[in-house]
Scaffold this active site. Structure first.
Site, PDB file in Angstrom:
ATOM      1  N   HIS A 287      -8.787   6.858   1.283  1.00 45.52           N
ATOM      2  CA  HIS A 287      -9.818   6.591   0.287  1.00 45.52           C
ATOM      3  C   HIS A 287      -9.234   5.640  -0.757  1.00 45.52           C
ATOM      4  O   HIS A 287      -8.071   5.218  -0.664  1.00 45.52           O
ATOM      5  CB  HIS A 287     -10.318   7.886  -0.352  1.00 45.52           C
ATOM      6  CG  HIS A 287     -11.237   8.666   0.532  1.00 45.52           C
ATOM      7  ND1 HIS A 287     -12.492   8.203   0.876  1.00 45.52           N
ATOM      8  CD2 HIS A 287     -11.078   9.862   1.159  1.00 45.52           C
ATOM      9  CE1 HIS A 287     -13.077   9.084   1.665  1.00 45.52           C
ATOM     10  NE2 HIS A 287     -12.241  10.102   1.859  1.00 45.52           N
TER      11      HIS A 287
ATOM     12  N   ASP B  43     -13.025   0.217  -3.243  1.00 46.18           N
ATOM     13  CA  ASP B  43     -14.331   0.376  -2.596  1.00 46.18           C
ATOM     14  C   ASP B  43     -15.286  -0.742  -2.999  1.00 46.18           C
ATOM     15  O   ASP B  43     -15.940  -1.362  -2.148  1.00 46.18           O
ATOM     16  CB  ASP B  43     -14.937   1.728  -2.970  1.00 46.18           C
ATOM     17  CG  ASP B  43     -14.314   2.884  -2.204  1.00 46.18           C
ATOM     18  OD1 ASP B  43     -13.430   2.641  -1.366  1.00 46.18           O
ATOM     19  OD2 ASP B  43     -14.713   4.034  -2.456  1.00 46.18           O
TER      20      ASP B  43
END
Length: 400
Positions: free
Chosen positions: A140, A170
């Site tokens: 992540h 992201d």
């Protein structure tokens, strides 16, 4: 009149959560027909995130998935796979965010699609890329910025690294995917041939090290430490200061003329000289304390009224609730409304707006598989097969 430069472009969105949906949101805002391909039983996990809208969908999901249509397809089923491939024949861009190897096992990878649509632009967005020793690592945002060096450079000298307040990799991955899609579309238009883009969020973070890599590549230089660079607040002229009442101000006096004006405005003329612009050691600590004490004498609002922001690079540290009332944010129309069946929902506007008005939110987020029947009907699939797909859960729609 709103200009939609991507009108006529069809994008198939195989992604969920944040990076990929942000990329396709930007493409959809600019006019692309974005078709979200979702797993029939659950769909995008973000649908379940709090806070919720009246229709039960997440507000985060709604923001990321406006201007899209949804079709639910079980890609492991032969009928679902064929429906996807027929959609791919009509598409210009495909964006996928699976772990490397998944699209190959599903037979929806670039080579499989290209065999049926040679002009397809195919973007694979992942944490570490489609090859290399980390390709199968789970990850992540915090992992990508950790490997990419951004996390190490964030925080105070001598303290532990600090995780940024937003998932930088992201959003960066989504933005770079949008750029890749645009480049691919231009190339396909010129040559008739498609393009494949292997986009890794870790690569993108590494590519942002322009300010620090030269210190490593030059053997005579010393790599900067955490908090030891101008952007990280090494010098008093470029820092965050607390004000009376609990607020904070940012100061960005990188140029000497701004530093001189700051010192004069704060009554600290003794520091208004070139030597104290970028001080080191004890002198730096002394000046930082002096500035901190001066800023602590008034509230944030009093300083903003007192200082001239055209002469001094000073600005408020807005909390998440204050941003939307900031005069500049409001003037730039960064908040707009999305009309849903149940309510009018405030959403963040797109930052990419060609000349014209700023109404780029044309349709609300779709329900899971909301356009399944509509899109399947557009394909060369007989009615009996479509009905069997609904009966067997290969596809679904909210009304069924």
């Amino acid at each position: 009149m709103t200009r939609l430069p991507l009108k006529g472009v069809r994008v198939l969105d195989l992604t969920r959560l944040l990076p990929g949906p942000y990329a396709t949101q930007l493409l959809g805002d600019l006019g692309a027909d974005v078709i979200k391909i979702e797993e029939p039983r659950m769909g995008d996990y973000y649908r379940e995130e709090e806070p919720k809208l009246a229709d039960g969908n997440s507000r985060i999901f709604a923001m990321l998935n406006r201007n899209k249509r949804s079709i639910a397809l079980d890609l492991k089923d032969e009928r679902g796979h064929e429906a996807f491939m027929q959609l791919a024949e009509t598409a210009d861009v495909i964006v996928e965010g699976f772990r490397p190897g998944v699209v190959g096992r599903l037979n929806i990878d670039y080579e499989s699609v290209k065999a049926r649509n040679e002009s397809i632009v195919y973007c694979s967005l992942s944490g570490y890329g489609q090859d290399g020793p980390y390709e199968q690592w789970a990850g992540h945002d915090v992992n990508y910025i950790g490997i990419g060096g951004l996390l190490h450079m964030t925080g105070e000298p001598g303290e532990d690294p600090v995780i940024p307040g937003i998932p930088v990799a992201d959003f960066a991955g989504g933005m770079m995917t949008t750029i890749g899609a645009m480049v691919g579309l231009r190339s396909a238009e010129a040559t008739g041939e498609g393009e494949y883009f292997d986009l890794a969020m870790t690569d993108i973070i590494v590519s942002w090290l322009t300010l620090y890599a030269p210190y490593v590549f030059d053997e005579t230089a010393s790599p900067p430490e955490r908090g030891g660079t101008m952007p990280a607040g090494k010098y008093p002229c470029y820092a965050v200061y607390a004000t009376a009442g609990g607020g904070h101000l940012t100061l960005g006096a990188m140029e000497y003329k701004f530093w001189e004006a700051t010192c004069e405005a704060l009554g600290l003329e003794e520091y208004a000289n070139p030597d104290d612009h970028f001080p080191e050691g004890k002198r730096s600590a002394e000046i930082r304390v002096a500035l901190a004490e001066a800023f602590a004498e008034r509230t944030r609002e009093e300083w903003l009224d007192r200082l001239d922001p055209e002469a001094i690079p000073v600005a408020p540290v807005n909390d998440v609730g204050e941003i939307w009332d900031d005069p500049q944010v409001r003037h730039r129309e960064m908040v707009t409304e999305m009309e849903t069946e149940d309510e009018s929902v405030p959403v963040i506007n797109t930052p990419i707006r060609p000349e014209g008005d700023h109404d780029y939110v044309r349709s609300e987020h779709p329900g899971l598989g909301e356009q399944s029947a509509e899109l399947l009907a557009e394909l060369d699939i007989d009615g009996e097969t479509i009905e069997s797909m609904f009966e067997d859960g290969v596809t679904t729609e909210p009304e069924r």
